[in-house]
Motif scaffolding. Sequence first.
Motif, short mmCIF file in Angstrom:
data_model
loop_
_atom_site.label_atom_id
_atom_site.label_comp_id
_atom_site.label_asym_id
_atom_site.label_seq_id
_atom_site.Cartn_x
_atom_site.Cartn_y
_atom_site.Cartn_z
N PHE F 30 0.81 -1.22 0.00
CA PHE F 30 0.00 0.00 0.00
C PHE F 30 0.84 1.27 0.00
CE2 PHE F 30 -2.70 -3.18 2.30
CZ PHE F 30 -3.60 -3.38 1.26
N LEU F 32 3.08 1.91 -2.20
CA LEU F 32 3.42 2.22 -3.60
C LEU F 32 2.15 2.65 -4.35
CD1 LEU F 32 5.78 -0.84 -4.27
CD2 LEU F 32 6.47 1.55 -3.94
N PRO F 33 2.31 3.23 -5.54
CA PRO F 33 1.13 3.66 -6.30
C PRO F 33 0.24 2.46 -6.68
CG PRO F 33 3.14 4.59 -7.25
CD PRO F 33 3.57 3.57 -6.24
N ASP F 34 -1.06 2.72 -6.80
CA ASP F 34 -1.94 1.69 -7.34
C ASP F 34 -2.35 2.08 -8.76
OD1 ASP F 34 -3.44 3.80 -6.33
OD2 ASP F 34 -5.11 2.56 -5.72
N GLY F 38 -4.94 -2.85 -9.95
CA GLY F 38 -4.80 -3.11 -8.51
C GLY F 38 -3.58 -2.43 -7.93
N TYR F 39 -3.18 -2.89 -6.77
CA TYR F 39 -2.05 -2.30 -6.06
C TYR F 39 -0.73 -2.81 -6.63
CZ TYR F 39 -5.67 -1.20 -2.64
OH TYR F 39 -6.80 -0.73 -2.03
N SER F 40 0.34 -2.06 -6.38
CA SER F 40 1.69 -2.52 -6.73
C SER F 40 2.05 -3.71 -5.85
CB SER F 40 2.70 -1.38 -6.51
OG SER F 40 2.59 -0.40 -7.51
N CYS F 41 3.05 -4.44 -6.30
CA CYS F 41 3.43 -5.69 -5.61
C CYS F 41 4.53 -5.45 -4.57
CB CYS F 41 4.00 -6.70 -6.61
SG CYS F 41 3.03 -6.94 -8.11
N ALA F 77 -7.88 -4.40 -0.10
CA ALA F 77 -7.52 -3.31 0.81
C ALA F 77 -7.32 -3.80 2.25
CB ALA F 77 -8.58 -2.21 0.77
#
Lengths: 212, 212, 212, 212, 212, 212
Positions: F30, F32-34, F38-41, F77
Amino acid sequence: MEMYLPILFVASLLFSYSHGSVLDFCVADFSLPDGPAGYSCKKPAKVTVNDFVYSALGIAGDTNNLIKAKVTPAFAAQFPGVNGLGLSMARLDLAVDGVVPIHTHPGGSEILFVVEGTICAGFISSSANTVYFKTLYKGDVMVFPQGLLHFQFNSGNKPALAIVSFSSPSPGLQITDFALFANNLPSALVEKVTFLDDAQVKKLKAVLGGTG
Amino acid sequence: MEMYLPILFVASLLFSYSHGSVLDFCVADFSLPDGPAGYSCKKPAKVTVNDFVYSALGIAGDTNNLIKAKVTPAFAAQFPGVNGLGLSMARLDLAVDGVVPIHTHPGGSEILFVVEGTICAGFISSSANTVYFKTLYKGDVMVFPQGLLHFQFNSGNKPALAIVSFSSPSPGLQITDFALFANNLPSALVEKVTFLDDAQVKKLKAVLGGTG
Amino acid sequence: MEMYLPILFVASLLFSYSHGSVLDFCVADFSLPDGPAGYSCKKPAKVTVNDFVYSALGIAGDTNNLIKAKVTPAFAAQFPGVNGLGLSMARLDLAVDGVVPIHTHPGGSEILFVVEGTICAGFISSSANTVYFKTLYKGDVMVFPQGLLHFQFNSGNKPALAIVSFSSPSPGLQITDFALFANNLPSALVEKVTFLDDAQVKKLKAVLGGTG
Amino acid sequence: MEMYLPILFVASLLFSYSHGSVLDFCVADFSLPDGPAGYSCKKPAKVTVNDFVYSALGIAGDTNNLIKAKVTPAFAAQFPGVNGLGLSMARLDLAVDGVVPIHTHPGGSEILFVVEGTICAGFISSSANTVYFKTLYKGDVMVFPQGLLHFQFNSGNKPALAIVSFSSPSPGLQITDFALFANNLPSALVEKVTFLDDAQVKKLKAVLGGTG
Amino acid sequence: MEMYLPILFVASLLFSYSHGSVLDFCVADFSLPDGPAGYSCKKPAKVTVNDFVYSALGIAGDTNNLIKAKVTPAFAAQFPGVNGLGLSMARLDLAVDGVVPIHTHPGGSEILFVVEGTICAGFISSSANTVYFKTLYKGDVMVFPQGLLHFQFNSGNKPALAIVSFSSPSPGLQITDFALFANNLPSALVEKVTFLDDAQVKKLKAVLGGTG
Amino acid sequence: MEMYLPILFVASLLFSYSHGSVLDFCVADFSLPDGPAGYSCKKPAKVTVNDFVYSALGIAGDTNNLIKAKVTPAFAAQFPGVNGLGLSMARLDLAVDGVVPIHTHPGGSEILFVVEGTICAGFISSSANTVYFKTLYKGDVMVFPQGLLHFQFNSGNKPALAIVSFSSPSPGLQITDFALFANNLPSALVEKVTFLDDAQVKKLKAVLGGTG
């Protein structure tokens, strides 16, 4: 020829992208975060034709090992130009008696073209465990549906070479033996989930470097 | 060994599909309707390993024509085993001076492996019309992003052979010249939308069999 | 209240579908052809709420077998309401000492919720063969990424029950042992692609009903 | 000019589809089964340009009704040419005081262009129930993310016209009031799941033709 | 009314997102990395309704150029609100005799609505090079399948205006003439891959600003 | 046993990923940018089994509120392990008389399994406003197609518990009442787009904490 200037003017005016962005492609930039759809994109201004060309598949893989085979991948992690493009490639060298042990690609289907030699290849379907396998000769193509166990081995008497492609830039490769025996998964647990005998498990763990 | 029977019993009981359905793959049945995702599936019971193997790419394409090139596709329409699997393949034969004229694949990206010979290949990006092209040698791989204009031609002095794969079972192939000059699109209309001269359009229409 | 009629009129006029089509869902009609995206749709007029409800997961699976486990699927082939909706479900019963042997789902990821009991579950990643496993208790959730080898077994001293869901209506289930030993794949070939000893292969083939 | 014949020959030889199949598009054939990805395809040989052209959006919708609005869809069910192409369109006529009541499109995002008049439009996000709404004037564009509740009403003093597009050929349209009050969902149940008063529910059921 | 507080309490308790994240939408933040699925998302707290509204399509494009046409895009690069939503829009102004030369959108299908005037539009299919074209009048809609060559020109005697939408937030636009003649692709190479005469290529390169 | 070393050597040589990348999964980071997918790894080296296990669904939700219900989500989330995997889960507690008011999930379909108790559940289709609802008992499964209005309430006389899964890691949840009455959408506007009476709107705004 004053007519040239107006059209030239049009060429830049007709359609202009802001942000210098090119979304035709997304060459992987490994220094930035990755996400579920792949790696972040290299800035278009820094992209050159070399990002779209990869030469490592031209080099014969070293098969001087016990399985007498070598897979040389051109996945997104090796060949950043395929990032986001829905495909990738690999080179498969099989010395005489060489074998790619039974494995899956968790993220994509595979298609194989025999460049040289004779290869026996097959896969197993999931519901009835039906086996589909065949001896392939130079020029034959075989497709392996996504996620299913499959194998390839040299069934001829000279080295074989195949070029394989995948329906994903990062299809993954999970060789069942390595997944079971080349790590620290405890032997007792391996035996419980495979029905293999303890001696067999320990023998393969020793061969493949597993512990536990 | 009474213990064998119970497990065997488990083998069939643990997981059973109804309807005899196998959704691991969907070999195309051309006698049934097709839809946006591809062709309908052949009944699994009728599927054999031969549905997943295709041999036509092993045969050298006949390049005895003016472009001195031949594309031999293994798309879903020719090779029903790739239907629904997200990929396909083709063989590209280029005689000396052979060329695959500028074209696009509306439905997928392409990756090319040079099996023999020397090929100059390139593509043009959409925003700034940037050109990416390079001479490829035996063993080189190049990727062409989806939908962009690209070309390949033999830049060596002996025949060349490439194997190409696509990120779709039905990527399509639209050769710009054939789209413009090999049909009944009226010459005046071609000229209006290409800025080409009337003589040029009529010359190419004559060569490529177009009318109007 | 004459005002009611006009609005009622609006209700039918504001938006009307032709062809009596409802594309909100696509309940599977097994009598029609299937395609890469799933089964054909039952006519909306014949769809009832019962097409969206499935009761077989309420029945405890029969674990009276050697693996002491039972998977009861609610995939599209059993539960036609999930066709085209991107998900499905299954019930997992594990008696004491029960195990779901190492397996993959070629077509989707899995998420598991422990309803009762204690379950040891894990999966193996594809690149470094890293193992992720843990003992799960009532109420715990674990996710298994698409296509990777994973397992579950009862690690407690009473029966366990889990509900699992998948990211596909037809995720498939390929149990490695059954794929290798419960069919007619010749023993010599199994040995070649697994490194297993001949005695081990023949023993498991006998147990699981394989031939060859 | 004997050179023409060979190239012409090439034109047909270079690339030939079997089965007369064209997968560039998939015009809906409503007489065949539909599936999760859309309708089956009309045979390419029967497709004409008229399958790709639709004229009903050129006709002003009849807003002589209580909501003083009319949505005229060009979804796949009306306009078979968009089947499988990932988009569709609709015309929105709003008389003075006209309103498209709060609604969702279960299957796609929407983008709206104001052709004439003044429209107040907005949507509500799902997590924090944040409202995004604004008065739009001729030429303004607004986007409504997939599946979220949104509305449009004429906030000017003359008729308004908008053209809207969707990210799906079959986005669906679910008007909350019609879903709650224009069917046979029992009043008590509506009240239980909406917190609305009995009198309010019965009043709207009467207006919208619902029973129960 | 103490009853209000508990429900209000419920309103926040019933469902709460962590991380203040809203995944209903993903407004592009051009300062962050982009990836294969599009741009990174602006923080939800900074998003306002203005991110979802775009006014540039309300301004007539300047057609005072040789092609007498202007495309004004509202793609993700211009209109960050459409990022990740699967669609975008553009305005097409065509003065009398204006033309959008033959082109493709590599990343999406297009649907066009004629707001004013008369437009002749068409596309060419990939397999048999079949041409589909028609004169469109005010209110007509036409769809252009993904990746295929298509064109639009004013076939009336007054200015025309169309609103077009795409099945992608970043469909791209590749005008064939600009791809061939407005860059540094060497003339000899252009001639080799197009069969065009040297004089024709050089003439168009001069007009469109190409070099080489 | 010198034979062991070579194979062990093979184990690392046969296939090696560069960049230490694992694309089998993409645990959300969370910080890092999404993006749209979805979200970054999280870096694979920092991933542990605990990223794939979530225990909050084992805790009974607090239903001590007016709707007497609680949804406990395990979306990306909350449960970063599901990021990118195409599914998620939630726990639904319904006290006696508890209700999850009518709502949609903008981003996915839902499947529900009744763990305990009796639940009346239903959904409304978009075209004809057809209602599909049924009383579900322990062990019953029901599926709710993507984006459609649906509800669940306890129709028994003891608490009920359901486990639900979604076809997306971030399906969203939009409760119609909260979207309409728990924010600052002006009452007059709510009334205009819902046909509800002013008194009803103000009453619910007061209850749910809305303003305006």
